[in-house]
Design an enzyme around this catalytic site. Structure first.
Site, short mmCIF file in Angstrom:
data_model
loop_
_atom_site.label_atom_id
_atom_site.label_comp_id
_atom_site.label_asym_id
_atom_site.label_seq_id
_atom_site.Cartn_x
_atom_site.Cartn_y
_atom_site.Cartn_z
N HIS A 30 0.92 -1.22 -0.09
CA HIS A 30 0.11 0.15 -0.04
C HIS A 30 0.91 1.10 0.11
CE1 HIS A 30 -2.10 -3.02 2.57
NE2 HIS A 30 -3.21 -2.47 2.24
N ASP B 225 2.50 1.82 3.33
CA ASP B 225 3.65 0.97 3.70
C ASP B 225 4.96 1.47 3.84
OD1 ASP B 225 1.14 -0.57 4.04
OD2 ASP B 225 1.61 -1.88 2.31
N GLU C 261 -11.01 -7.47 -3.42
CA GLU C 261 -10.75 -8.46 -2.53
C GLU C 261 -12.03 -8.73 -1.24
OE1 GLU C 261 -6.71 -8.13 -0.76
OE2 GLU C 261 -7.60 -9.06 1.19
N HIS D 108 -10.49 -14.06 5.04
CA HIS D 108 -11.74 -13.83 4.54
C HIS D 108 -12.73 -14.75 4.39
CE1 HIS D 108 -9.32 -9.99 3.32
NE2 HIS D 108 -9.17 -10.10 4.54
N ASP E 282 -0.40 -12.77 2.54
CA ASP E 282 -0.81 -11.72 3.49
C ASP E 282 -0.95 -12.20 4.75
OD1 ASP E 282 -2.15 -9.47 4.54
OD2 ASP E 282 -4.01 -9.45 3.35
C1 XUL Z 1 -7.07 -6.66 5.26
C2 XUL Z 1 -6.35 -7.16 4.09
C3 XUL Z 1 -5.61 -6.11 3.34
C4 XUL Z 1 -5.78 -6.13 1.69
C5 XUL Z 1 -5.08 -5.18 1.18
O1 XUL Z 1 -7.73 -7.56 5.81
O2 XUL Z 1 -6.53 -8.31 3.63
O3 XUL Z 1 -4.28 -6.26 3.72
O4 XUL Z 1 -5.03 -7.55 1.38
O5 XUL Z 1 -5.51 -3.82 1.28
CO CO Z 2 -5.57 -9.40 2.11
#
Ligand code: XUL
Ligand code: CO
Length: 439
Positions: free
Chosen positions: A99, A102, A230, A269, A336
């Site tokens: 990001h 970051d 996402e 997620h 991630d």
């Molecule tokens: C948050 C998440 C983020 C995204 C990118 O749950 O997964 O880090 O991957 O913004």
């Molecule tokens: Co993510």
């Protein structure tokens, strides 16, 4: 100048007991026509690896890196870039994701910040040239700053909507400049806390507008990467609009964007949405929208996003199975994932990526064998054979049928349908285990 004592991580095979070696990930090894590195396209998440220092809601940082000691924000950011590239080189990670914030936290006015960020991006670009490491995807953080308290594209304040657009534009420009394979939209605060104060229709319409103008901007600048959404069902908001793969696909279709976006699916997620990752993978693949993966693992006994390194072999096998059925993953596999708060030594960064990369490598081997032998595919084909081989089934499959006709068919046989056969779930689970043991 070297930041890590650990040497380059090499493949030593299954018998190795060296913690700093790959047991499964042998990047040049060819599986199903491609090298492991080509199949897996592993990426480092910049935020979890170089910014997350162990803080949680109950306590501050536990990780103190030597390279972070300098007080000056810009200098510290530059040193982090150098340390990050050394880490990726040593790990054999060929991609990274970040990001905007970051690589440089926000400060000052927008123009001051963007000018300073451009300098950091110059350094990233030169490190990319030096090492050959590539950008998997870029994104903007439109959720941490207090201006996003009511959301970003779904904020009740149109100036916040505009600010979000400015951040997306800048981050997409950077991603384009660095040759990113994708650009991610994770709707960090695109959701609601209570419907008592929320005009859901307006917020969703505005989100559709943002995704439409972002798509237009991508075309305008000739960015060739994939635009990715996402999904996540909750956290930080009580209800996130991009709930899961099916919800996002429906939303994209509703706004005529189904050919412009693909999905970036994340394991933790999926489980927060009450699905397995396998479910999300199948939904995305069957709708032609599988784009990229955020690999991690969520503790199933906790109801939040723990972002652990993926060590669950079942998830890895079934994920890679769908990737292979898809003919590959268009963008790649981003870890991630972050080390636990108590895993605070520099070495833990290496050990955690080794664990994740080896799990996916083994998952790939197992999945390739399963697919080559066609065990699951043959079983499914046989299970639905009636739709392919009988006149009745063919009519239903071709949608060339009426309720009256189907009634007549059943009346003619007086309800005496042919006997059902077993679904054989336990047998298939043991076959899956056998492939995992034998790969
Ligand atoms: C948050 C998440 C983020 C995204 C990118 O749950 O997964 O880090 O991957 O913004
Ligand atoms: Co993510």
């Amino acid at each position: 100048m070297s930041y890590f004592k650990v040497e380059e991580i090499k493949y030593e095979g299954r018998k190795s007991m060296n913690p700093f070696a790959f047991k499964e990930y042998n990047k040049e090894e060819v599986i199903a026509g491609k090298t492991m590195a080509e199949h897996l396209k592993f990426a480092m998440s910049y935020w979890h690896t170089f910014d997350a220092m162990g803080s949680d809601a109950f306590g501050g940082p536990t990780m103190f890196r030597e390279w972070d000691e300098t007080e000056n924000l810009i200098e510290r950011s530059k040193v982090r870039v150098k340390a990050a590239f050394e880490f990726m080189e040593k790990m054999g990670l060929e991609y990274f994701c970040f990001h905007d914030v970051d690589v440089l936290p926000e400060f000052g006015t927008l123009s001051e910040y963007q000018a300073a960020l451009t300098d950091i991006v110059d350094l990233i670009e030169s490190e990319m040239k030096r090492t050959g490491i590539k950008l998997l995807w870029g994104t903007t953080n439109a959720f941490s700053n207090e201006r996003f308290a009511h959301g970003a594209a779904t904020s009740c304040n149109p100036e916040v909507f505009a600010y979000t657009a400015a951040k997306i534009k800048f981050a997409m420009d950077i991603t384009n400049r660095l040759g990113g394979l994708g650009y991610v939209f994770w709707g960090g605060r695109e959701g609601y806390e209570t419907l008592l104060n929320t005009d859901m229709k307006r917020e969703l319409d505005n989100l559709g507008t943002m995704l439409t103008i972002a798509r237009d901007y991508k075309k305008e600048i000739g960015f060739e990467g994939e635009l990715l959404i996402e999904p996540k069902p909750m956290e930080p908001t009580k209800h996130q609009y991009d709930y899961d793969a099916h919800t996002v696909i429906g939303f994209l279709r509703g706004h005529g964007l189904e050919n412009d976006y693909k999905l970036n699916l994340e394991v933790n997620h999926a489980t927060l949405a009450g699905h397995t990752m396998h479910h999300e993978m199948v939904v995305a693949r069957e709708n032609g929208m599988l784009g990229s993966l955020d690999a991690n693992y969520g503790d199933l006994m906790l109801g939040w996003d723990t972002d652990q390194f993926p060590t669950n072999i079942y998830d890895a096998v079934l994920t890679m199975y769908e990737v292979l059925k898809n003919g590959g993953i268009p963008v790649g596999i981003n870890f991630d994932a972050k080390v636990r708060r108590a895993s605070f030594e520099d070495d833990d960064l290496f050990l955690s990526y080794i664990a994740g990369m080896d799990t996916f490598a083994r998952g790939l081997r197992v999945a390739a064998n399963l697919l080559e032998d066609g065990v699951l595919e043959d079983f499914k084909a046989n299970r639905y054979v009636g739709y392919e081989e009988t006149d009745l089934g063919k009519k239903i499959t071709s949608k060339n049928v009426t309720l009256t006709e189907l009634n007549d068919y059943i009346q003619n046989i007086d309800g005496q349908i042919s006997p059902l056969t077993s679904g054989r779930q336990e047998y298939l689970e043991s076959v899956l285990n056998q492939y995992i043991y034998n790969a």
